[in-house]
Design a protein around this motif. Structure first.
Motif, PDB file in Angstrom:
ATOM      1  N   ASN A  45      22.529  62.023  -3.227  1.00  0.00           N
ATOM      2  CA  ASN A  45      21.110  61.652  -3.176  1.00  0.00           C
ATOM      3  C   ASN A  45      20.865  60.161  -3.351  1.00  0.00           C
ATOM      4  OD1 ASN A  45      21.582  61.229  -5.937  1.00  0.00           O
ATOM      5  ND2 ASN A  45      19.673  62.203  -6.585  1.00  0.00           N
ATOM      6  N   PHE A  46      21.931  59.351  -3.412  1.00  0.00           N
ATOM      7  CA  PHE A  46      21.826  57.951  -3.782  1.00  0.00           C
ATOM      8  C   PHE A  46      22.245  57.076  -2.598  1.00  0.00           C
ATOM      9  CE2 PHE A  46      23.089  54.899  -7.507  1.00  0.00           C
ATOM     10  CZ  PHE A  46      21.938  54.159  -7.277  1.00  0.00           C
ATOM     11  N   LEU A  47      21.306  56.280  -2.056  1.00  0.00           N
ATOM     12  CA  LEU A  47      21.576  55.375  -0.945  1.00  0.00           C
ATOM     13  C   LEU A  47      21.312  53.942  -1.379  1.00  0.00           C
ATOM     14  CD1 LEU A  47      19.873  57.113   2.131  1.00  0.00           C
ATOM     15  CD2 LEU A  47      22.244  57.326   1.368  1.00  0.00           C
ATOM     16  N   ASP A  48      22.196  53.033  -0.979  1.00  0.00           N
ATOM     17  CA  ASP A  48      22.033  51.624  -1.335  1.00  0.00           C
ATOM     18  C   ASP A  48      22.035  50.755  -0.090  1.00  0.00           C
ATOM     19  OD1 ASP A  48      22.171  49.342  -3.407  1.00  0.00           O
ATOM     20  OD2 ASP A  48      23.818  48.890  -2.032  1.00  0.00           O
ATOM     21  N   THR A  49      21.067  49.839  -0.018  1.00  0.00           N
ATOM     22  CA  THR A  49      21.002  48.880   1.069  1.00  0.00           C
ATOM     23  C   THR A  49      20.527  47.548   0.518  1.00  0.00           C
ATOM     24  OG1 THR A  49      20.121  48.502   3.307  1.00  0.00           O
ATOM     25  CG2 THR A  49      18.655  49.608   1.737  1.00  0.00           C
ATOM     26  N   ALA A  50      20.166  46.603   1.396  1.00  0.00           N
ATOM     27  CA  ALA A  50      19.641  45.304   0.980  1.00  0.00           C
ATOM     28  C   ALA A  50      18.881  44.696   2.132  1.00  0.00           C
ATOM     29  CB  ALA A  50      20.766  44.372   0.538  1.00  0.00           C
ATOM     30  N   ASP A  51      17.959  43.794   1.807  1.00  0.00           N
ATOM     31  CA  ASP A  51      17.142  43.207   2.865  1.00  0.00           C
ATOM     32  C   ASP A  51      17.935  42.323   3.818  1.00  0.00           C
ATOM     33  OD1 ASP A  51      17.596  41.114   1.098  1.00  0.00           O
ATOM     34  OD2 ASP A  51      15.473  40.706   0.692  1.00  0.00           O
TER      35      ASP A  51
END
Length: 329
Positions: A45-51
């Motif tokens: 359930n955990f997603l990581d991104t960045a601008d």
């Protein structure tokens, strides 16, 4: 898939976090969307991104992929690095954070971000300005929790103390490089996180690809991340004799139990004290499947300690001095 509480908060995240840095660049949208859906279907359930990932394209792909399942996802993104040529298009000023969160919300096609992280320290902006702005965003409902990334121990403690003193929301997590071949956190930062109940979300959990086991002593790769001469995952940093001794042990354990080196390295990290959820990245669906093979089983204590011993930092000052005089109650 098991779940852990993220720091001093009430949210639970999966024991693996799907990183999306390659999405929109090395990984096309179709494969990226498939990975996200497979991850959610498998219980993640955990997603990581960045601008700044793929110039914002990573956020767009992630946002589109989870539109119909938004409430099931703990969505994390970051702000700090340059998103334009203007001098104020970077940093942790009130202006850049407020501009950044609005741009991320548009790309992610959502009206809130679960975990908004500062990508690294900003030596120009006063920490009060940064934390006050983040606190305002939590109050507004645009972000739910805040985290940091790539901090020194004093920077994290300064931030936590400042938040506590001013009654601002505090960082519940830190995203930091950590793996069997990169354990610098052990000396100060990881004990601080355990003491202050700050969740740890490691990036580069397989050493930028070094722990895949496909590299050979003395043979610098001609292609890929480790072929370059600069950066955290350069051959100069990864291809050391110490790291190859660690890799030898990882491969040995993997052969003993019928797993891949990647799965062994990730499983060791999942069960390290203080670690909440390692961020794994995958450029291909095959890499995704291999990474997901790290859950659903556990190294024996003997295997785990073999890996821990070969990768441990030197027991140096002041830790050995402090431990010598610990009070025994």
């Amino acid at each position: 898939m098991h779940f852990r509480v993220l720091g001093k908060s009430g949210i639970a995240v999966s024991e693996l976090c799907l990183g999306t840095m390659t999405f929109g660049k090395a990984t096309n949208e179709a494969d990226a969307t498939t990975m996200i859906h497979r991850f959610l279907d498998a219980g993640g359930n955990f997603l990581d991104t960045a601008d700044v990932y793929a110039g914002g394209r990573s956020e767009e792909i992630a946002g589109q992929a989870i539109r119909d399942r938004r409430s099931d996802v703990i969505l994390a993104t970051k702000v700090r690095f340059a998103t334009g040529d203007n001098i104020n298009h970077a940093g942790l000023s009130r202006k850049h954070i407020l501009d950044g969160v609005e741009a991320s919300l548009r790309r992610l096609k959502t009206d809130y971000i679960d975990l908004y992280q500062v990508h690294t320290w900003d030596h120009i902006t006063p920490i009060d300005e940064t934390l006050r702005t983040l606190d305002d965003l939590v109050t507004s409902g645009k972000i739910r929790y805040i985290g940091c990334s790539n901090f020194l121990a004093y920077q994290l403690m300064k931030s936590l103390s400042h938040s506590d003193f001013n009654r601002y929301t505090r960082f519940i997590s830190i995203q930091q490089q950590y793996s069997l071949v990169s354990r610098q956190m052990d000396s100060e930062l990881l004990p601080l996180c355990v003491e202050e109940n700050v969740g740890v979300i490691p990036w580069a959990p397989i050493g930028g690809g070094f722990l895949t086991g496909k590299y050979v002593r003395g043979e610098k790769p001609l292609h890929g991340r480790l072929s370059v001469d600069a950066g955290e995952s350069s051959w100069q940093r990864r291809g050391t004799e110490r790291n190859f001794r660690i890799l030898d042990e990882v491969i040995s354990v993997a052969e003993d139990i019928g797993k891949t080196p990647v799965q062994v390295a990730l499983n060791w990290l999942i069960h390290q004290q203080g670690i909440t959820s390692p961020i794994f990245g995958a450029s291909t669906l095959e890499q995704y499947d291999e990474n997901m093979g790290a859950v659903g089983w556990r190294l024996t204590d003997e295997q785990w300690h073999r890996l821990d011993a070969v990768s441990a930092l030197e027991y140096d000052y002041p830790n050995r001095f402090i431990d010598k005089f610990k009070r025994r109650i």
